[in-house]
Design an enzyme around this catalytic site. Structure first.
Site, PDB file in Angstrom:
ATOM      1  N   PHE A 119     -45.189 -33.139 -14.765  1.00 39.08           N
ATOM      2  CA  PHE A 119     -44.969 -33.078 -13.312  1.00 39.08           C
ATOM      3  C   PHE A 119     -43.484 -33.244 -13.041  1.00 39.08           C
ATOM      4  O   PHE A 119     -42.752 -33.836 -13.836  1.00 39.08           O
ATOM      5  CB  PHE A 119     -45.775 -34.189 -12.602  1.00 39.08           C
ATOM      6  N   GLN A 242     -40.248 -35.815   2.802  1.00 39.23           N
ATOM      7  CA  GLN A 242     -40.304 -34.858   1.698  1.00 39.23           C
ATOM      8  C   GLN A 242     -40.907 -33.538   2.168  1.00 39.23           C
ATOM      9  O   GLN A 242     -41.982 -33.517   2.777  1.00 39.23           O
ATOM     10  CB  GLN A 242     -41.152 -35.426   0.564  1.00 39.23           C
ATOM     11  N   HIS A 244     -42.533 -30.475   0.630  1.00 37.81           N
ATOM     12  CA  HIS A 244     -43.091 -30.009  -0.646  1.00 37.81           C
ATOM     13  C   HIS A 244     -42.638 -28.573  -0.871  1.00 37.81           C
ATOM     14  O   HIS A 244     -42.718 -27.752   0.045  1.00 37.81           O
ATOM     15  CB  HIS A 244     -44.614 -30.091  -0.622  1.00 37.81           C
ATOM     16  N   LEU A 254     -51.190 -26.856   1.037  1.00 34.70           N
ATOM     17  CA  LEU A 254     -50.516 -27.315  -0.179  1.00 34.70           C
ATOM     18  C   LEU A 254     -50.944 -26.525  -1.416  1.00 34.70           C
ATOM     19  O   LEU A 254     -52.123 -26.291  -1.642  1.00 34.70           O
ATOM     20  CB  LEU A 254     -50.825 -28.807  -0.393  1.00 34.70           C
ATOM     21  N   GLU A 257     -47.962 -29.164  -7.253  1.00 33.93           N
ATOM     22  CA  GLU A 257     -46.918 -29.099  -8.268  1.00 33.93           C
ATOM     23  C   GLU A 257     -47.531 -28.950  -9.660  1.00 33.93           C
ATOM     24  O   GLU A 257     -46.872 -28.527 -10.605  1.00 33.93           O
ATOM     25  CB  GLU A 257     -46.109 -30.401  -8.199  1.00 33.93           C
ATOM     26  N   ARG A 288     -38.763 -32.893  -6.256  1.00 36.78           N
ATOM     27  CA  ARG A 288     -39.205 -32.005  -5.178  1.00 36.78           C
ATOM     28  C   ARG A 288     -38.106 -31.644  -4.191  1.00 36.78           C
ATOM     29  O   ARG A 288     -38.037 -30.507  -3.727  1.00 36.78           O
ATOM     30  CB  ARG A 288     -40.377 -32.647  -4.434  1.00 36.78           C
ATOM     31  N   HIS A 355     -44.432 -32.665   3.893  1.00 40.25           N
ATOM     32  CA  HIS A 355     -45.526 -33.141   3.050  1.00 40.25           C
ATOM     33  C   HIS A 355     -45.737 -34.650   3.081  1.00 40.25           C
ATOM     34  O   HIS A 355     -46.867 -35.115   3.129  1.00 40.25           O
ATOM     35  CB  HIS A 355     -45.246 -32.692   1.615  1.00 40.25           C
ATOM     36  N   ARG A 400     -39.862 -39.115  -3.030  1.00 37.54           N
ATOM     37  CA  ARG A 400     -40.962 -39.527  -3.904  1.00 37.54           C
ATOM     38  C   ARG A 400     -41.170 -38.526  -5.031  1.00 37.54           C
ATOM     39  O   ARG A 400     -41.119 -37.321  -4.819  1.00 37.54           O
ATOM     40  CB  ARG A 400     -42.255 -39.655  -3.093  1.00 37.54           C
TER      41      ARG A 400
END
Length: 596
Positions: A119, A242, A244, A254, A257, A288, A355, A400
């Site tokens: 990730f 954030q 995304h 969404l 990731e 991100r 996000h 994050r």
């Protein structure tokens, strides 16, 4: 008007991952727990989490909690409190194994261990790389599996749920500010009630609905943040949102990731893997905020795909239908429904989409809400706890890492529950409620019921979202931020005069939406005011006037801005407090240039 009062040991507002994990600790300890939720618990927004839970199990290769902690601090651009980052990384493995024992259906390796995928931003060797496989997942429906597992466990523990109830306002002791419970409305009847508690936990989730384009559900209206702000509690680091990298273009839904973790990658209209230019080492698995800015830059510089050149492409057909159906079945379904493409054959059109909020109600790593008092910026607010996205521990800092949100829910939901149990053991009786406990709530409802010639709720909310999207997006410009502060204050004046045509009580969704707007405006104001004031670029906050220089790499100014923002509702006042750089047991991670 006297309201009826129901007494509990603990009241929890919100039944997503953090609320359910906290409730489980309390219910299994034999305490009388009430969990309020606007929707049935398994429809809470945690259900939409796809990619996985970050934990250094080491099932796919060498890993350690120290590496996870380092990646969390680096990912947060050194604004994360390092005691909270250590606590998250150390407790993550225990929480995941515990969840496995609860029956969560994680994907498995051939030897029976939990499968883990790579990730963004998760690396070996204290950030040096190569990428590490740390995300424990259940295909691409990890949040769904987690929520059902925790809900079933709560049913077993006899947790009491108040389904389709909305928390309205905090009740505080006028003497010392301790929290004594909440006022709440039952949506079915419109009845307002006081839920008195010896300890109160907010787990109300995020507020992504302040933006016009968001991956967040319509229920994500920042209710806990609005309630806290109206009760005089500051909101921390609200400038950090954030975006995304991969929301479906035009829909905002969404795309995890995990697609890139499994080997998917981004292309511009020329078919170029452009992330190699922006993050030569991590490429498509950079943090991100880095990926989102790279995508926005490609689109802005004319390399976007489609007729309007307003998106980029996420390619995963090379993984093959078998891998996609095994590891990413939900993504294939989403792409077909919302983008009209089969990702096993064609790339998915994607754009950065709001996000997650890194800021929220200030807490420490124990889940206790803290606020400035008597010269101490981290004085505990007695009887008040927060966990999950509505809280700011601050474990995520300015950005994050993917998978750390589900880890956050488990670790800090459980920590809050444990600390509430200890607090309740030392504070056995209910305090007396103040005579004006429900006054703020009743004044809000009376104003709404009696408003004539007021503002339309839907139009006002749409204007709020347009202002935030235009003035406080992925890239932020100083003149736009200044104008944005003025514009959002004008919207706030309209919110104070909203009118509803339907005054009935039974399932009055118009009233609920107006009350939600009261919370959205507090979040929007705190975001815009805090963003305008922070004169640097850090993590998700990217200012066009803060350039990359040798003194200030990536526009980050540690000398003046290595500190947390605290926004107070009264007068849009700002204060600041230092970042906690001392971990619990590990060595402090010194700030350095953040690159991937």
């Amino acid at each position: 008007m006297a309201l009826s009062v129901r007494k509990f040991d603990a009241v929890i507002v919100g039944a997503g991952g953090a609320g359910l994990r906290g409730a489980l600790q309390l219910a299994e300890a034999g305490l009388k727990v009430a969990v309020l939720t606007k929707v049935f618990p398994t429809r809470s927004h945690t259900v939409a989490a796809q990619g996985g839970v970050g934990a250094s199990l080491g099932n796919m290769g060498v890993d350690s909690w120290q590496w996870h902690m380092y990646d969390t601090v680096k990912g947060g651009d050194w604004l994360a409190d390092q005691d909270a980052a250590e606590f998250l990384a150390r407790e993550a493995t225990k929480c995941v194994i515990e969840l496995e024992h609860f029956g969560m259906p994680f994907d498995r390796n051939e030897d029976g261990t939990i499968y883990q995928r790579p990730f963004g931003g998760h690396m070996q060797n204290m950030g040096a790389g190569p990428p590490v496989q740390r995300s424990c997942c259940a295909a691409d429906r990890t949040g769904h599996a987690m929520l059902h597992t925790l809900y079933q466990r709560n049913v077993r523990a006899n947790t009491q749920f108040f389904v389709e109830w909305m928390g309205l306002d905090l009740i505080r002791d006028p003497v010392d500010g301790a929290v004594l419970g909440v006022t709440a409305m039952e949506m079915e009847t419109g009845e307002v009630m006081i839920l008195q508690a010896r300890a109160t936990l907010f787990a109300t989730g995020g507020a992504g609905r302040i933006y016009a384009s968001s991956t967040n559900a319509f229920i994500n209206t920042g209710d806990g943040l609005g309630m806290a702000a109206r009760a005089g509690i500051p909101l921390e680091d609200m400038e950090f949102w954030q975006f995304h990298p991969t929301g479906v273009a035009g829909a905002g839904v969404l795309i995890t990731e995990g697609v890139r973790g499994e080997g998917g990658y981004l292309l511009n209209k020329d078919g170029e893997r452009f992330m190699e230019r922006y993050a030569p080492t991590a490429k498509d698995l950079a943090s991100r905020d880095v990926v989102a800015r790279a995508m926005a830059t490609e689109i802005n510089e004319g390399r976007g795909a489609g007729k309007e050149g307003d998106y980029v492409l996420l390619k995963l057909d090379h993984l093959g239908p078998e891998t996609i159906d095994k590891r990413l079945p939900g993504i294939r379904e989403i792409a077909k429904k919302f983008a009209n493409v089969d990702p096993a054959k064609d790339p998915i059109p994607v754009v950065p989409t709001c996000h997650y909020q890194m800021g929220g109600i200030p807490t420490n790593y124990r889940g206790e809400v803290v606020a400035p008092h008597g010269g101490n910026p981290n004085t505990v607010v007695e009887g008040f706890y927060a966990a999950g996205e509505c809280a700011c521990a601050s474990v995520h800092g300015a950005n994050r890492l993917g998978t750390n949100s589900l880890t956050d829910l488990l670790v800090f939901g459980k920590a809050a529950g444990d600390n509430m149990i200890r607090y309740l053991a030392d504070n056995r009786g209910h305090r007396e409620l103040p005579s004006d406990a429900a006054d703020r709530t009743m004044a809000r409802l009376d104003r709404l019921n009696g408003q004539k010639d007021g503002a339309n709720v839907h139009e006002t909310r749409a204007e709020l979202q347009r202002v935030m999207q235009r003035h406080c997006g992925v890239f932020r410009f100083p003149d736009m931020l200044v104008e944005g502060v003025d514009r959002i204050r004008q919207v706030a004046e309209r919110v104070a005069q909203t009118e509803i045509g339907d005054k009935s009580k039974v399932f009055n969704t118009a009233r609920i939406e107006a009350l939600e707007l009261d919370n959205l405006i507090e979040v929007a104001r705190s975001t815009m005011v805090s963003a305008e004031a922070r004169k640097e670029s850090r993590g998700a906050h990217d200012r066009a006037d803060c350039h990359d220089t040798p003194e200030h790499p990536n526009g980050r100014n540690d000398d003046e801005w290595l500190k947390h923002t605290l926004w107070f509702k009264e007068g849009d006042r700002l204060e600041y407090k230092p970042v906690i750089l001392k971990p619990l047991s590990a060595e402090s991670i010194p700030a350095k240039v953040r690159s991937y």
